[in-house]
Each structure stands twice: as structure tokens, then as C-alpha cells.
Design a protein around this motif. Structure first.
Motif, PDB file in Angstrom:
ATOM      1  N   THR A  34      10.182   0.826 -17.066  1.00 41.59           N
ATOM      2  CA  THR A  34      11.632   0.183 -17.907  1.00 41.59           C
ATOM      3  C   THR A  34      12.218  -0.220 -16.666  1.00 41.59           C
ATOM      4  O   THR A  34      13.482  -0.586 -17.090  1.00 41.59           O
ATOM      5  CB  THR A  34      11.969   1.521 -18.485  1.00 41.59           C
ATOM      6  N   ILE A  35      12.104  -0.234 -15.593  1.00 44.21           N
ATOM      7  CA  ILE A  35      12.853  -0.843 -14.542  1.00 44.21           C
ATOM      8  C   ILE A  35      12.237  -2.212 -14.048  1.00 44.21           C
ATOM      9  O   ILE A  35      11.062  -2.251 -13.955  1.00 44.21           O
ATOM     10  CB  ILE A  35      12.907   0.097 -13.044  1.00 44.21           C
ATOM     11  N   LEU A  36      13.161  -3.147 -13.744  1.00 42.31           N
ATOM     12  CA  LEU A  36      12.655  -4.470 -13.298  1.00 42.31           C
ATOM     13  C   LEU A  36      12.102  -4.232 -11.799  1.00 42.31           C
ATOM     14  O   LEU A  36      12.739  -3.487 -11.020  1.00 42.31           O
ATOM     15  CB  LEU A  36      13.732  -5.495 -12.983  1.00 42.31           C
ATOM     16  N   GLU A  37      11.014  -4.587 -11.550  1.00 41.34           N
ATOM     17  CA  GLU A  37      10.323  -4.487 -10.165  1.00 41.34           C
ATOM     18  C   GLU A  37      10.951  -5.488  -9.123  1.00 41.34           C
ATOM     19  O   GLU A  37      10.353  -6.727  -9.003  1.00 41.34           O
ATOM     20  CB  GLU A  37       8.785  -4.665 -10.303  1.00 41.34           C
ATOM     21  N   GLY A  38      12.157  -5.194  -8.683  1.00 38.49           N
ATOM     22  CA  GLY A  38      13.030  -5.963  -7.813  1.00 38.49           C
ATOM     23  C   GLY A  38      12.157  -6.438  -6.298  1.00 38.49           C
ATOM     24  O   GLY A  38      11.621  -5.394  -5.830  1.00 38.49           O
ATOM     25  N   ILE A  39      12.156  -7.739  -6.048  1.00 39.86           N
ATOM     26  CA  ILE A  39      11.454  -8.160  -4.993  1.00 39.86           C
ATOM     27  C   ILE A  39      12.490  -7.597  -3.744  1.00 39.86           C
ATOM     28  O   ILE A  39      12.020  -7.320  -2.550  1.00 39.86           O
ATOM     29  CB  ILE A  39      11.299  -9.487  -5.007  1.00 39.86           C
ATOM     30  N   THR A  40      13.432  -7.501  -3.881  1.00 40.45           N
ATOM     31  CA  THR A  40      14.339  -7.061  -2.659  1.00 40.45           C
ATOM     32  C   THR A  40      14.325  -5.593  -2.659  1.00 40.45           C
ATOM     33  O   THR A  40      14.331  -5.045  -1.456  1.00 40.45           O
ATOM     34  CB  THR A  40      16.006  -7.438  -3.216  1.00 40.45           C
ATOM     35  N   ARG A  41      14.162  -4.835  -3.862  1.00 38.58           N
ATOM     36  CA  ARG A  41      13.994  -3.291  -3.768  1.00 38.58           C
ATOM     37  C   ARG A  41      12.569  -2.994  -2.808  1.00 38.58           C
ATOM     38  O   ARG A  41      12.721  -2.125  -2.048  1.00 38.58           O
ATOM     39  CB  ARG A  41      13.600  -2.986  -5.216  1.00 38.58           C
ATOM     40  N   GLU A  42      11.548  -3.911  -3.163  1.00 33.94           N
ATOM     41  CA  GLU A  42      10.124  -3.714  -2.498  1.00 33.94           C
ATOM     42  C   GLU A  42      10.495  -3.977  -0.901  1.00 33.94           C
ATOM     43  O   GLU A  42      10.168  -3.307  -0.076  1.00 33.94           O
ATOM     44  CB  GLU A  42       9.192  -4.343  -3.141  1.00 33.94           C
TER      45      GLU A  42
ATOM     46  N   ALA B 196      16.186   5.772 -21.742  1.00 37.70           N
ATOM     47  CA  ALA B 196      16.420   5.556 -22.995  1.00 37.70           C
ATOM     48  C   ALA B 196      16.069   6.881 -23.677  1.00 37.70           C
ATOM     49  O   ALA B 196      16.511   7.205 -24.596  1.00 37.70           O
ATOM     50  CB  ALA B 196      15.760   4.562 -23.383  1.00 37.70           C
ATOM     51  N   VAL B 197      15.379   7.803 -22.958  1.00 38.20           N
ATOM     52  CA  VAL B 197      14.690   8.848 -23.796  1.00 38.20           C
ATOM     53  C   VAL B 197      15.514  10.178 -23.563  1.00 38.20           C
ATOM     54  O   VAL B 197      15.984  10.605 -24.551  1.00 38.20           O
ATOM     55  CB  VAL B 197      13.211   9.033 -23.499  1.00 38.20           C
ATOM     56  N   GLU B 198      15.742  10.372 -22.565  1.00 37.70           N
ATOM     57  CA  GLU B 198      16.713  11.746 -22.205  1.00 37.70           C
ATOM     58  C   GLU B 198      18.043  11.398 -21.803  1.00 37.70           C
ATOM     59  O   GLU B 198      19.008  12.220 -21.516  1.00 37.70           O
ATOM     60  CB  GLU B 198      16.056  12.455 -21.052  1.00 37.70           C
ATOM     61  N   HIS B 199      18.509  10.144 -21.385  1.00 36.09           N
ATOM     62  CA  HIS B 199      19.814   9.650 -20.940  1.00 36.09           C
ATOM     63  C   HIS B 199      19.982  10.564 -19.740  1.00 36.09           C
ATOM     64  O   HIS B 199      21.062  10.921 -19.410  1.00 36.09           O
ATOM     65  CB  HIS B 199      20.798   9.939 -22.250  1.00 36.09           C
ATOM     66  N   ARG B 200      19.096  10.645 -18.856  1.00 36.18           N
ATOM     67  CA  ARG B 200      19.276  11.567 -17.743  1.00 36.18           C
ATOM     68  C   ARG B 200      19.172  11.034 -16.632  1.00 36.18           C
ATOM     69  O   ARG B 200      19.816  11.295 -15.684  1.00 36.18           O
ATOM     70  CB  ARG B 200      18.253  12.731 -17.985  1.00 36.18           C
TER      71      ARG B 200
ATOM     72  N   TYR C 214      24.586   3.274 -24.447  1.00 35.13           N
ATOM     73  CA  TYR C 214      23.695   2.146 -24.448  1.00 35.13           C
ATOM     74  C   TYR C 214      22.454   2.427 -23.442  1.00 35.13           C
ATOM     75  O   TYR C 214      22.763   2.743 -22.450  1.00 35.13           O
ATOM     76  CB  TYR C 214      24.392   0.848 -24.090  1.00 35.13           C
ATOM     77  N   ALA C 215      21.355   2.002 -23.895  1.00 38.54           N
ATOM     78  CA  ALA C 215      20.049   1.941 -22.831  1.00 38.54           C
ATOM     79  C   ALA C 215      19.662   0.470 -22.707  1.00 38.54           C
ATOM     80  O   ALA C 215      20.197  -0.389 -23.266  1.00 38.54           O
ATOM     81  CB  ALA C 215      18.984   2.762 -23.488  1.00 38.54           C
ATOM     82  N   ARG C 216      19.151   0.283 -21.530  1.00 40.80           N
ATOM     83  CA  ARG C 216      18.728  -0.941 -21.196  1.00 40.80           C
ATOM     84  C   ARG C 216      17.174  -1.223 -21.721  1.00 40.80           C
ATOM     85  O   ARG C 216      17.001  -2.373 -22.341  1.00 40.80           O
ATOM     86  CB  ARG C 216      18.921  -1.407 -19.654  1.00 40.80           C
ATOM     87  N   ALA C 217      16.567  -0.143 -21.388  1.00 42.87           N
ATOM     88  CA  ALA C 217      14.950  -0.326 -21.752  1.00 42.87           C
ATOM     89  C   ALA C 217      14.496   0.838 -22.168  1.00 42.87           C
ATOM     90  O   ALA C 217      14.739   2.011 -21.609  1.00 42.87           O
ATOM     91  CB  ALA C 217      14.510  -0.913 -20.424  1.00 42.87           C
ATOM     92  N   ALA C 218      13.399   0.762 -22.937  1.00 43.72           N
ATOM     93  CA  ALA C 218      12.754   1.873 -23.625  1.00 43.72           C
ATOM     94  C   ALA C 218      11.397   1.740 -23.276  1.00 43.72           C
ATOM     95  O   ALA C 218      10.950   0.697 -22.889  1.00 43.72           O
ATOM     96  CB  ALA C 218      12.772   1.972 -25.145  1.00 43.72           C
ATOM     97  N   PRO C 219      10.708   3.136 -22.949  1.00 42.65           N
ATOM     98  CA  PRO C 219       9.352   3.300 -22.834  1.00 42.65           C
ATOM     99  C   PRO C 219       8.599   2.009 -23.903  1.00 42.65           C
ATOM    100  O   PRO C 219       8.785   2.168 -24.962  1.00 42.65           O
ATOM    101  CB  PRO C 219       8.885   4.527 -22.921  1.00 42.65           C
TER     102      PRO C 219
END
Ligand code: PLP
Ligand code: COI
Length: 365
Positions: A263-271, A232-236, A192-197
Motif C-alpha cells: 500500500t506504500i509507494l516503493e520510493g527510489i529515494t527510500r531505497e 486503511a485497515v486498522e488506522h494504526r 482518510y486513508a491513502r491506499a487499501a490492501p
């Protein structure tokens, strides 16, 4: 209404609010997302009329026509942030302007109207004010705020709706994962993938979470706590978890997180963690990390710690990683020192007990 306009919310207090004794009982062990405060905020939008009818009112079911557009085509977005009780009796939010702006970006992607930043912030201040007694003061507790917006137009055609309802509810919360700060186990989803380009991965829309439930169920079936998604493209390449971003800590002190590729959520915690890690003297990199590299670095010992982060989960250490081909230890059996130091500096900032050089703490009272 344009950005910066002040929007008044008519306040209609609950006629029969929860008694102090009952509220205290519900705050003893609130868990996550199960207990709710007495009030909610609602605000309507219609094409040609703009935002209108802002209300703070008793929390209640929302009457809905079966042909409401959201029920058919999932035009819905949400946010998640927390209010904290401060040592001086005040209440703070953590970087709520960033949530307001992400809510606008999510709206753009889902072809919805932008809620002005000030209206977002004012709705939160209004709800926190009326439900302030619901903010847990116990260690690790907070009031989780859930702003969301959906297409309320009664129409079955496939086009952006012309009417929307914005709602804000609040839920007293303890720790997201029961059992305190214990390393969690991840399942690597290779099918499964979460998000594609070009898709909706960078938006906080309900549909992304609906799509993550089957992979999350697969993770549970494998005896893991959470799923981690690959691209989602290369599963890598490692992307993120269903509701958290991911970080790697190496033996030379370098802190790495997957780059934002759309394709990634821009997390506020991440930043925030990127800034705190840099300030603590770590070299910090945003780059792609392949699953092969992850495995190799875990095997060689170069990779010392892995953790996930997000508003609900704060900073959560990752212990083991499983995939169809086997299992390996991501970090030690105990939470790692860099993980725990970053977690503590984030919590200290959020709780108002550390200096705030970036002005991240937003006082609501
Ligand atoms: N990634 C996903 C998919 C999320 O749902 C969340 C939670 O909001 C995060 C990352 C972390 O974002 P934040 O730190 O803004 O809560
Ligand atoms: C959050 O951390 O606020 C989230 O939205 C994660 C999850 C509860 C959806």
C-alpha cells in the motif's frame, strides 16, 4: 517493440525557442512545477500496432476528444525524476532504470501497456539533450522530469483502453519546499486513508494523488505542511506522506522505515537512503511502526529524528506532529544530524561529487 529495442524519436525543434535572456530570467527562482522547457516527447500506443510515432517536438497543448477514456476512468500513471548538472559540464540522472521499472509496474496495475525500459530512458536522454540549457546550475537546482501515460482512446466503455499517449515534459526546479531545509509539520489523517490492501497504493497513478488532496487540505487547515497516512485497515500503522516516504532515527542510531506492504509507494529515494544509512554504519530496519509507538518513543526521547524523502522533496526533516488528540515534537527544532548527513550523502552522489559504488549515476551527456 520489445524491451531492449531501440526506438527512434523524430526530432522537430521548436521554431521559436525561448530567448537566452528570457530563459535566464525564468531560471532565477523557478520554484517547483511552474516553469517548463521548450520541448516535450510524445509516443503513441495502439493495440495491434504497439508503440509508434515517437517525437521530440515543441511543448504544446494536447488536443483531446471529450470522450478520451482518461477523462472518465482515470487510467493514468506518471513518474518523477531529476536531471542534474555535473561539475564537469555533463548531465546525470539518478537511477532512472528504477523509474522505468516502476512505470512498468504502475502500468501493470492500471491495465496499461508496458513502455519498454529502453524507450523510457531514450525519451529522457532525447529531451535532456534538446533542452539542456534549461538545467539549473544553481545550488539545489535540477531539471524535474515528468514522464506520464494516459488512455487516449475515444470510448466510454469501462475496460482497458486500446490506445495510449506517453508524454515527457521537463520543469526546472529549485527547492520543493520554500524556505530551505526547515522542519515541516505533519497532520496525522485518522479518517482518510491513502491506499487499501489490493488497491493502487503501490502504483504511481494520478488517482492516488486526487484522493490525497482532501486529506492534504485538512492538514493545511490544521496549520500543518503535509498529511501522513495510516494504514486503511486498522488506522494504526504509519504508511507515508502524500508524495514522500518516511523514516525514523532512534537514539541507538537505528534507522527505520515502514515496510512495503503493498500500500506504500516503493520510493527510489527510500531505497537509496536504506543503502546509504547501512553504509554509514546504521542498523537499518523495514518494519511496521504504529502511531502509538511513534508517540511513545517521541515522549521517551528514544526517537531522535524523523524525516520524509522523495525525488521532489529530497530529504526533509519533520519537526512536529499533530493529530485530533494533540501535538508532539517529532524531532528537534533544528534538522537532526543523521537526517542532514543522509541528505548530504544523497545530494553529493546525485551531483557527481561522491564515489558511486552502486552505479546509480546515469550520465546522459
Ligand atoms: N511516496 C509517494 C506517494 C510519492 O509520490 C513519492 C514520490 O515520487 C514517493 C513516495 C517517493 O518516491 P521517489 O523517492 O521514488 O521519488
Ligand atoms: C516526486 O517526488 O517525484 C513526486 O512525484 C512527488 C509529488 C510531486 C507528486
Amino acid at each position: 517493440m520489445s524491451d531492449g529495442d531501440i526506438l527512434a524519436f523524430d526530432v522537430h525543434p521548436h521554431a521559436h525557442p525561448t530567448s537566452p535572456a528570457e530563459r535566464a530570467a525564468r531560471l532565477v527562482n523557478p520554484g517547483f512545477g511552474k516553469v517548463f522547457t521548450d520541448h516535450m516527447v510524445t509516443l503513441r500506443y495502439a493495440d495491434g500496432k504497439g508503440w509508434h510515432d515517437g517525437r521530440v517536438e515543441a511543448r504544446a497543448p494536447i488536443p483531446m476528444d471529450p470522450a478520451s477514456a482518461v477523462l472518465h476512468y482515470a487510467q493514468e500513471i506518471f513518474e518523477g525524476l531529476k536531471a542534474y548538472a555535473l561539475p564537469d559540464g555533463g548531465v546525470s540522472l539518478f537511477r532512472p532504470e528504477a523509474n522505468a521499472r516502476r512505470f512498468q509496474r504502475s502500468a501493470d496495475r492500471l491495465a496499461m501497456p508496458r513502455l519498454p525500459e529502453q524507450a523510457f530512458l531514450d525519451s529522457i536522454a532525447a529531451l535532456v539533450e534538446i533542452d539542456r540549457e534549461w538545467i539549473p546550475t544553481a545550488e539545489g537546482g535540477s531539471l524535474y522530469l515528468r514522464p506520464f501515460m494516459f488512455a487516449s482512446e475515444v470510448f466510454l466503455g469501462v475496460r482497458p483502453a486500446q490506445e495510449y499517449l506517453y508524454v515527457l515534459i521537463a520543469s526546472p526546479a529549485g527547492a520543493y519546499f520554500s524556505g530551505g531545509v526547515k522542519p515541516v509539520t505533519l497532520w496525522v489523517s485518522e479518517d482518510y486513508a491513502r491506499a487499501a490492501p489490493g488497491g493502487t497504493g503501490a502504483a504511481k497513478c494520478g488517482g492516488n494523488y486526487a484522493a490525497s488532496l482532501a486529506p492534504q487540505a485538512a492538514a493545511i487547515a490544521q496549520g500543518c505542511d503535509q498529511v501522513v497516512f495510516l494504514d486503511a485497515v486498522e488506522h494504526r500503522y504509519v504508511e507515508e506522506l502524500g508524495g514522500m516516504n518516511v523514516f525514523f532515527v532512534y537514539d541507538d542510531g537505528t534507522v527505520v522505515t515502514p515496510a512495503l506492504t503493498g500500500t506504500i509507494l516503493e520510493g527510489i529515494t527510500r531505497e537509496s537512503i536504506l543503502t546509504l544509512a547501512r553504509r554509514a554504519g546504521h542498523e537499518v530496519r523495514e518494519r511496521q511502526v504504529s502511531f502509538d509507538e511513534w508517540r511513545a518513543d517521541a515522549a521517551s526521547g528514544r526517537l531522535r529524528e524523523v524525516f520524509a524523502c522523495g525525488t521532489a522533496a529530497v530529504v526533509t526533516p519533520i519537526g512536529a506532529v499533530k493529530w485530533a488528540g494533540g501535538e508532539f515534537r517529532a524531532g528537534g527544532a533544528e534538522p537532526g544530524p543523521v537526517t542532514m548527513a543522509l541528505r548530504q550523502s544523497l545530494l553529493d552522489l546525485q551531483r557527481g561529487v561522491a564515489p558511486d559504488p552502486d552505479g546509480w549515476v546515469y550520465r546522459v551527456r
